[in-house]
Design a protein around this motif. Structure first.
Motif, short mmCIF file in Angstrom:
data_model
loop_
_atom_site.label_atom_id
_atom_site.label_comp_id
_atom_site.label_asym_id
_atom_site.label_seq_id
_atom_site.Cartn_x
_atom_site.Cartn_y
_atom_site.Cartn_z
N GLN A 174 0.84 -1.20 0.00
CA GLN A 174 0.00 0.00 0.00
C GLN A 174 0.87 1.25 0.00
O GLN A 174 0.60 2.21 -0.73
CB GLN A 174 -0.92 0.02 1.22
CG GLN A 174 -2.04 -0.97 1.17
CD GLN A 174 -2.86 -0.99 2.45
OE1 GLN A 174 -2.56 -0.29 3.42
NE2 GLN A 174 -3.89 -1.80 2.47
N ALA A 229 1.05 4.02 -2.99
CA ALA A 229 0.80 5.44 -2.73
C ALA A 229 2.01 6.28 -3.16
O ALA A 229 1.85 7.36 -3.73
CB ALA A 229 0.49 5.67 -1.25
N GLU A 287 -7.15 7.17 -1.73
CA GLU A 287 -6.24 7.53 -0.64
C GLU A 287 -4.87 7.93 -1.19
O GLU A 287 -4.26 8.89 -0.73
CB GLU A 287 -6.08 6.35 0.34
CG GLU A 287 -7.33 6.03 1.12
CD GLU A 287 -8.30 5.13 0.37
OE1 GLU A 287 -7.97 4.63 -0.73
OE2 GLU A 287 -9.42 4.93 0.88
N ALA A 288 -4.38 7.19 -2.18
CA ALA A 288 -3.07 7.49 -2.77
C ALA A 288 -3.07 8.84 -3.47
O ALA A 288 -2.08 9.56 -3.45
CB ALA A 288 -2.67 6.38 -3.74
N GLN A 307 -7.00 1.31 -3.01
CA GLN A 307 -6.26 2.40 -2.39
C GLN A 307 -6.15 3.65 -3.26
O GLN A 307 -5.44 4.58 -2.89
CB GLN A 307 -4.84 1.93 -2.06
CG GLN A 307 -4.77 0.62 -1.32
CD GLN A 307 -5.51 0.65 0.01
OE1 GLN A 307 -5.49 1.66 0.69
NE2 GLN A 307 -6.16 -0.43 0.36
N HIS A 362 -5.13 11.32 -2.68
CA HIS A 362 -5.61 12.34 -1.74
C HIS A 362 -6.75 13.14 -2.37
O HIS A 362 -6.85 14.35 -2.19
CB HIS A 362 -4.48 13.27 -1.29
CG HIS A 362 -3.38 12.55 -0.60
ND1 HIS A 362 -3.52 12.01 0.65
CD2 HIS A 362 -2.12 12.24 -1.00
CE1 HIS A 362 -2.41 11.42 1.01
NE2 HIS A 362 -1.54 11.53 0.02
#
Length: 96
Positions: free
Chosen positions: A6, A10, A70-71, A67, A73
């Motif tokens: 993860q 990211a 989230e990666a 993900q 933003h």
């Protein structure tokens, strides 16, 4: 994906953003598919959206990621294309 993967994912996506090697959104991805090296779709996107994008993209790897938002933003992004060869290869290797 485990914690270290993860973090790597990211990092790669963040590097791509800083390198201006990210294309955001379905319409622009499809317009610029010739320069896309990998397309990433967020797992929270609707099944209809995922199927539609998958059916339109023929010569580029497509991965669904839990993900992605989230990666990036960014909460409102369903898909991106990575245009940098090296970062795209690293992401593909990580997601395989």
């Amino acid at each position: 994906m485990d914690g270290s993967k993860q973090n790597k994912f990211a990092s790669y996506v963040g590097l791509a953003q800083r390198a201006n090697a990210v294309v955001y959104g379905e319409d622009i991805i499809l317009e610029r598919i010739n320069i896309a090296k990998v397309v990433l779709i967020d797992s929270n996107a609707s099944e209809k959206y995922k199927d539609r994008l998958n059916s339109k993209i023929k010569n580029c790897p497509v991965f669904v990621s839990e993900q992605l938002r989230e990666a990036l933003h960014r909460d409102n992004v369903n898909a991106v294309a990575i245009t940098n060869d090296g970062l795209a290869r690293a992401i593909i290797e990580l997601l395989r």
